[in-house]
Motif scaffolding. Structure first.
Motif, mmCIF file in Angstrom:
data_model
loop_
_atom_site.group_PDB
_atom_site.id
_atom_site.type_symbol
_atom_site.label_atom_id
_atom_site.label_comp_id
_atom_site.label_asym_id
_atom_site.label_seq_id
_atom_site.Cartn_x
_atom_site.Cartn_y
_atom_site.Cartn_z
ATOM 1 N N ASP A 161 0.861 -1.180 0.000
ATOM 2 C CA ASP A 161 0.000 0.000 0.000
ATOM 3 C C ASP A 161 0.896 1.228 0.000
ATOM 4 O O ASP A 161 2.120 1.111 -0.057
ATOM 5 C CB ASP A 161 -0.959 -0.005 1.200
ATOM 6 C CG ASP A 161 -2.340 0.514 0.815
ATOM 7 O OD1 ASP A 161 -2.435 1.699 0.432
ATOM 8 O OD2 ASP A 161 -3.310 -0.257 0.874
ATOM 9 N N ASP A 162 0.276 2.407 0.058
ATOM 10 C CA ASP A 162 1.051 3.644 0.060
ATOM 11 C C ASP A 162 2.036 3.696 1.218
ATOM 12 O O ASP A 162 3.094 4.318 1.118
ATOM 13 C CB ASP A 162 0.107 4.854 0.155
ATOM 14 C CG ASP A 162 -0.823 4.968 -1.036
ATOM 15 O OD1 ASP A 162 -0.347 4.815 -2.177
ATOM 16 O OD2 ASP A 162 -2.024 5.206 -0.830
ATOM 17 N N ASP A 228 -1.688 -4.043 -4.596
ATOM 18 C CA ASP A 228 -2.648 -3.055 -5.096
ATOM 19 C C ASP A 228 -2.028 -2.249 -6.233
ATOM 20 O O ASP A 228 -0.919 -1.719 -6.105
ATOM 21 C CB ASP A 228 -3.058 -2.123 -3.949
ATOM 22 C CG ASP A 228 -4.497 -1.673 -4.063
ATOM 23 O OD1 ASP A 228 -5.019 -1.639 -5.191
ATOM 24 O OD2 ASP A 228 -5.101 -1.349 -3.022
ATOM 25 N N PRO A 230 -3.468 0.195 -9.994
ATOM 26 C CA PRO A 230 -2.359 1.149 -10.137
ATOM 27 C C PRO A 230 -2.329 2.217 -9.042
ATOM 28 O O PRO A 230 -1.414 3.018 -8.985
ATOM 29 C CB PRO A 230 -2.646 1.790 -11.498
ATOM 30 C CG PRO A 230 -4.140 1.801 -11.584
ATOM 31 C CD PRO A 230 -4.591 0.541 -10.905
ATOM 32 N N GLY A 231 -3.351 2.253 -8.182
ATOM 33 C CA GLY A 231 -3.332 3.175 -7.055
ATOM 34 C C GLY A 231 -2.745 2.520 -5.821
ATOM 35 O O GLY A 231 -2.307 1.369 -5.850
ATOM 36 N N HIS A 232 -2.723 3.240 -4.697
ATOM 37 C CA HIS A 232 -2.127 2.744 -3.454
ATOM 38 C C HIS A 232 -0.695 2.269 -3.708
ATOM 39 O O HIS A 232 -0.257 1.245 -3.191
ATOM 40 C CB HIS A 232 -2.972 1.623 -2.856
ATOM 41 C CG HIS A 232 -4.267 2.094 -2.260
ATOM 42 N ND1 HIS A 232 -4.341 2.754 -1.057
ATOM 43 C CD2 HIS A 232 -5.540 2.011 -2.718
ATOM 44 C CE1 HIS A 232 -5.608 3.058 -0.788
ATOM 45 N NE2 HIS A 232 -6.353 2.620 -1.789
ATOM 46 N N VAL A 260 0.209 7.824 -7.954
ATOM 47 C CA VAL A 260 -0.102 6.503 -8.461
ATOM 48 C C VAL A 260 0.872 6.136 -9.583
ATOM 49 O O VAL A 260 1.736 6.937 -9.968
ATOM 50 C CB VAL A 260 -1.554 6.467 -8.969
ATOM 51 C CG1 VAL A 260 -2.524 6.858 -7.841
ATOM 52 C CG2 VAL A 260 -1.750 7.407 -10.161
ATOM 53 N N GLU A 293 -9.774 2.802 -5.311
ATOM 54 C CA GLU A 293 -9.402 4.135 -4.833
ATOM 55 C C GLU A 293 -8.184 4.711 -5.559
ATOM 56 O O GLU A 293 -7.193 5.085 -4.930
ATOM 57 C CB GLU A 293 -9.143 4.083 -3.322
ATOM 58 C CG GLU A 293 -10.343 3.619 -2.519
ATOM 59 C CD GLU A 293 -10.046 3.467 -1.030
ATOM 60 O OE1 GLU A 293 -10.962 3.675 -0.223
ATOM 61 O OE2 GLU A 293 -8.898 3.125 -0.672
ATOM 62 N N CYS A 294 -8.267 4.771 -6.881
ATOM 63 C CA CYS A 294 -7.127 5.252 -7.678
ATOM 64 C C CYS A 294 -7.408 6.651 -8.220
ATOM 65 O O CYS A 294 -8.160 6.803 -9.196
ATOM 66 C CB CYS A 294 -6.840 4.295 -8.826
ATOM 67 S SG CYS A 294 -5.409 4.783 -9.811
ATOM 68 N N THR A 296 -6.893 9.999 -10.378
ATOM 69 C CA THR A 296 -6.423 10.095 -11.772
ATOM 70 C C THR A 296 -5.817 11.456 -12.093
ATOM 71 O O THR A 296 -5.536 11.739 -13.263
ATOM 72 C CB THR A 296 -7.591 9.825 -12.732
ATOM 73 O OG1 THR A 296 -8.637 10.785 -12.505
ATOM 74 C CG2 THR A 296 -8.155 8.418 -12.535
ATOM 75 N N GLN A 305 -7.804 3.361 -16.414
ATOM 76 C CA GLN A 305 -7.681 2.236 -15.489
ATOM 77 C C GLN A 305 -8.299 0.945 -16.037
ATOM 78 O O GLN A 305 -7.691 -0.132 -15.887
ATOM 79 C CB GLN A 305 -8.272 2.559 -14.120
ATOM 80 C CG GLN A 305 -8.002 1.452 -13.104
ATOM 81 C CD GLN A 305 -8.334 1.827 -11.686
ATOM 82 O OE1 GLN A 305 -8.570 2.989 -11.384
ATOM 83 N NE2 GLN A 305 -8.361 0.843 -10.804
#
Length: 512
Positions: A161-162, A228, A230-232, A260, A293-294, A296, A305
């Motif tokens: 994750d982030d 995860d 393409p986000g996080h 991201v 939750e990505c 943009t 996405q």
């Protein structure tokens, strides 16, 4: 110990005449296909159980159904090794709680009973977030043991994750050198902007992950990994800035990062390398790619996405695997065969099933075990809507209004343990149990909370013997509170309004 204290409750339990004694001289007979279950049982009971007839007898009957079992005195018959294993777990619960401890005499009486049992759902899962707070291997193995004790059969492992990257990937060493640790962590909900000033980190070697997989397989738990994308992805971007829009540190605050993957060729190659490594380590048919939750804002085209998800699905298909993603992957069209984890209410589960996708139901307002357990001010870092033991027990995976064909696409349910506010195995215990005990019974198939509540005290004695720091039924103890980490309680109406807004882009509207 009463047979009525069993959790999850079997389909039927009938008393029989007589009783038995389990001790060092009790023999055990089984076919070669059940040698692994027999070996596990010897360790679980702390008994040598020499090979022989006239004692414990493990048998296979494929006509029962894969996870079904019968227990008749000391004879356990299952439709597969998994069914026999569940029968053995029931046997453990029929013994005194002392039998679950690692010390003391290993010589116990056992009442004669007849049990007939089978689960209602094939996916009985629990997700463990080891990205927000790293959990050492030994604690993960203990988490698996407790899940298996409750006849859960899927561990969804949220590995990145982030706020942290928790696995090695060949050819990408900075993922663990840089991405696996952060300079500090938030204390409490993000609205308070309070930090602890302590570095936090850790990661699993490939051998660590293989150990977790093997340990889980012995207990008939499938490990589904998730990276995860393409986000996080801020932790990965911190390690390799070229994967994103530029240099960033590993995120120290909770919430959703705007930083991201950039979806360039190097990013795609990176994601394929990650998925290849997951396929090499994890035998699971489905591989988690997140997809939730990505933001943009960093992309020129905000609608890319679904294209990215399709590319990852194609790559996994080449490896004989399928995508497992959060219900955001439905927006813009999920790849054929993708398994959807429906977390934003019943609406996404219904939409996914109507579109022909297999579904795992995990709605946050019903099965997110990081959500507060009561309105007591002593609850540690109270966040989310109130989710009591009774609320979790009331969970039903299949939404209303589906056709019979659509209902069959609902594989089962999953409880999610997000660990922003759980920095130790002790804290995970408190937030997870006994609510996960209630969840396990809900997905096994029994439906009377009053009866469950009457059996729970006997089951808590087992959790005591297993050393579980569960939340007392009377409420939090003084030392459970976290005044240094304030929360952010939410109400049901507010959360439902948020979910309706969050799901407006689902196909056909997707009402919550």
């Amino acid at each position: 110990m009463s047979a009525r204290g069993l959790v999850p409750e079997p389909e039927s339990v009938d008393a029989a005449e007589g009783g038995f004694r389990l001790w060092a001289g009790t023999p055990l007979a089984c076919p070669p296909e059940l040698a692994g279950v027999a070996q596990w049982l010897r360790g679980a009971l702390r008994l040598p159980l020499p090979v022989g007839a006239g004692g414990l007898d493990l048998r296979l009957d494929p006509g029962l159904g894969a996870e079904a079992y019968r227990l008749d005195g000391l004879t356990i018959t299952g439709g597969s090794a998994a069914g026999v294993f569940y029968g053995c777990q029931t046997l453990r619960q029929l013994l005194p709680p002392q039998a679950l401890r690692r010390a003391g005499p290993a010589d116990w009486p056992l009442a004669a009973v007849r049990v007939r049992d089978r689960p209602a759902y094939g996916w009985r899962g629990v997700m463990l977030d080891v990205a927000r707070h790293f959990m050492p291997v030994a604690d993960v193995l203990r988490f698996v043991d407790l899940a298996a004790f409750h006849k859960l059969n899927v561990l969804h492992l949220h590995l990145t994750d982030d706020q942290g990257w928790r696995l090695e990937v060949p050819g990408w060493p900075r993922l663990t050198e840089t991405g696996s640790w952060r300079t500090e962590s938030m204390l409490g909900a993000r609205q308070h902007a309070t930090f602890d000033g302590r570095p936090h980190g850790g990661f699993y070697t490939t051998d660590d992950l293989r150990e977790i997989v093997a340990y889980a397989e012995e207990r008939h738990v499938r490990v589904v990994p998730e990276v995860d994308m393409p986000g996080h992805m801020q932790a990965a971007v911190a390690a390799y800035p070229q994967l994103g829009a530029g240099p960033q540190p590993v995120r120290t605050s909770w919430g959703i990062s705007p930083h991201v993957l950039n979806l360039g060729e190097e990013s795609l190659a990176f994601c394929r390398a990650v998925l290849d490594h997951l396929c090499d380590v994890f035998p699971s048919e489905v591989i988690g790619i997140g997809g939730d939750e990505c933001p943009t804002e960093e992309w020129d085209d905000p609608d890319r996405q679904p294209w990215f998800t399709a590319r990852m699905a194609e790559h996994l298909a080449d490896r004989g695997r399928r995508v497992y993603g959060w219900d955001e992957i439905l927006e813009g069209g999920a790849p054929a065969g993708a398994v959807v984890a429906a977390w934003r209410g019943a609406g996404p589960a219904s939409v996914a099933a109507r579109l022909g996708h297999p579904v795992v139901a995990c709605p946050d307002i019903e099965v997110y075990l990081d959500y507060r357990q009561s309105d007591d001010p002593g609850e540690p870092t109270p966040v989310g809507t109130r989710l009591t033991l009774a609320d979790v027990y009331a969970f039903t995976p299949v939404p209303e209004g589906l056709s019979e064909k659509e209902r069959e696409l609902v594989l089962g349910g999953q409880a999610n343990v997000w660990t922003e506010h759980m920095d130790s195995a002790r804290a995970v215990d408190y937030m997870t149990y006994p609510r996960l005990s209630a969840f396990a019974e809900a997905v096994w198939g029994r439906r009377s909370y009053e009866d469950f509540a009457s059996r729970l005290p006997e089951h808590l004695a087992r959790l005591d013997a297993l050393g579980v720091n569960y939340r007392p039924l009377t409420g939090p103890r003084p030392w459970d509170a976290r005044p240094d980490a304030p929360g952010n309680p939410r109400t049901w109406p507010d959360r439902l309004a948020e979910l309706r807004e969050m799901t407006r882009r689902l196909p056909s509207g997707g009402p919550v």
